[in-house]
Design a protein around this motif. Structure first.
Motif, PDB file in Angstrom:
ATOM      1  N   HIS A 177       0.868  -1.181   0.000  1.00 52.97           N
ATOM      2  CA  HIS A 177       0.000   0.000   0.000  1.00 52.97           C
ATOM      3  C   HIS A 177       0.902   1.227   0.000  1.00 52.97           C
ATOM      4  O   HIS A 177       1.733   1.387   0.882  1.00 52.97           O
ATOM      5  CB  HIS A 177      -0.865  -0.023   1.258  1.00 52.97           C
TER       6      HIS A 177
ATOM      7  N   SER B  48       1.112   5.646  -0.945  1.00 51.50           N
ATOM      8  CA  SER B  48       0.405   6.882  -1.239  1.00 51.50           C
ATOM      9  C   SER B  48       1.397   7.983  -1.606  1.00 51.50           C
ATOM     10  O   SER B  48       2.497   8.034  -1.058  1.00 51.50           O
ATOM     11  CB  SER B  48      -0.408   7.323  -0.019  1.00 51.50           C
ATOM     12  N   THR B  49       1.002   8.873  -2.514  1.00 41.23           N
ATOM     13  CA  THR B  49       1.852  10.001  -2.877  1.00 41.23           C
ATOM     14  C   THR B  49       1.722  11.149  -1.893  1.00 41.23           C
ATOM     15  O   THR B  49       2.559  12.043  -1.879  1.00 41.23           O
ATOM     16  CB  THR B  49       1.495  10.533  -4.281  1.00 41.23           C
TER      17      THR B  49
ATOM     18  N   SER C 230       0.020  11.011   4.573  1.00 37.79           N
ATOM     19  CA  SER C 230      -0.551   9.678   4.732  1.00 37.79           C
ATOM     20  C   SER C 230       0.413   8.759   5.479  1.00 37.79           C
ATOM     21  O   SER C 230       1.627   8.835   5.302  1.00 37.79           O
ATOM     22  CB  SER C 230      -0.847   9.081   3.360  1.00 37.79           C
TER      23      SER C 230
ATOM     24  N   HIS D 221       0.821   5.820   4.740  1.00 38.45           N
ATOM     25  CA  HIS D 221       1.288   4.886   3.709  1.00 38.45           C
ATOM     26  C   HIS D 221       2.289   5.528   2.752  1.00 38.45           C
ATOM     27  O   HIS D 221       2.620   4.941   1.733  1.00 38.45           O
ATOM     28  CB  HIS D 221       0.108   4.323   2.921  1.00 38.45           C
ATOM     29  N   HIS D 222       2.758   6.726   3.074  1.00 37.87           N
ATOM     30  CA  HIS D 222       3.748   7.415   2.236  1.00 37.87           C
ATOM     31  C   HIS D 222       5.144   6.923   2.623  1.00 37.87           C
ATOM     32  O   HIS D 222       5.475   6.834   3.800  1.00 37.87           O
ATOM     33  CB  HIS D 222       3.651   8.924   2.437  1.00 37.87           C
TER      34      HIS D 222
ATOM     35  N   GLU E 286      -2.652   8.135  -7.446  1.00 33.41           N
ATOM     36  CA  GLU E 286      -2.201   8.833  -6.246  1.00 33.41           C
ATOM     37  C   GLU E 286      -2.000   7.876  -5.079  1.00 33.41           C
ATOM     38  O   GLU E 286      -1.264   8.189  -4.142  1.00 33.41           O
ATOM     39  CB  GLU E 286      -3.197   9.915  -5.865  1.00 33.41           C
ATOM     40  N   GLU E 287      -2.651   6.728  -5.119  1.00 28.64           N
ATOM     41  CA  GLU E 287      -2.535   5.740  -4.047  1.00 28.64           C
ATOM     42  C   GLU E 287      -2.931   4.383  -4.615  1.00 28.64           C
ATOM     43  O   GLU E 287      -3.760   4.308  -5.513  1.00 28.64           O
ATOM     44  CB  GLU E 287      -3.467   6.130  -2.893  1.00 28.64           C
TER      45      GLU E 287
ATOM     46  N   CYS F 288      -3.270  -0.127  -3.534  1.00 30.84           N
ATOM     47  CA  CYS F 288      -3.160  -1.264  -2.617  1.00 30.84           C
ATOM     48  C   CYS F 288      -3.234  -2.522  -3.468  1.00 30.84           C
ATOM     49  O   CYS F 288      -4.257  -2.800  -4.102  1.00 30.84           O
ATOM     50  CB  CYS F 288      -4.257  -1.247  -1.573  1.00 30.84           C
TER      51      CYS F 288
END
Length: 91
Positions: free
Chosen positions: A22, A24-25, A29, A31-32, A54-55, A57
């Motif tokens: 996962h 993210s940009t 987040s 998840h970055h 942009e993201e 999973c």
């Protein structure tokens, strides 16, 4: 006479961090991962390469892309989730 100047070469696969499940940009987040974004990443969604992701999973099979020019109340672009087969790779 030796020349010790080094040129910026493309990193080998051993030097690149593993792509997370996962990602993210958005730097806000959880998840970055900034280390991953130091390299050029590609996303293939349903066998087509996408450039507006942009993201994503991989395990849940979705990507998030901006929904046109719409913004939320904090000024961030609204995102929509698209479900399908996701594959991330280094270019």
């Amino acid at each position: 006479m030796t020349d010790d100047t080094t040129t910026a070469a493309t990193p080998t696969p051993a030097e690149r961090p593993a792509l997370p499940d996962h990602l993210s940009t958005d730097p806000r987040s959880p998840h970055h991962n900034a280390k991953v974004f130091e390299h050029d990443i590609g996303i293939r969604f349903n066998d087509k390469e996408r450039f507006d992701v942009e993201e994503y999973c991989i395990s849940e099979g979705w990507i998030a892309v901006a929904a046109g020019k719409a913004k939320d109340r904090k000024g961030q672009p609204l995102k929509i989730k698209l479900k399908g087969r996701v594959e991330a790779f280094y270019r």
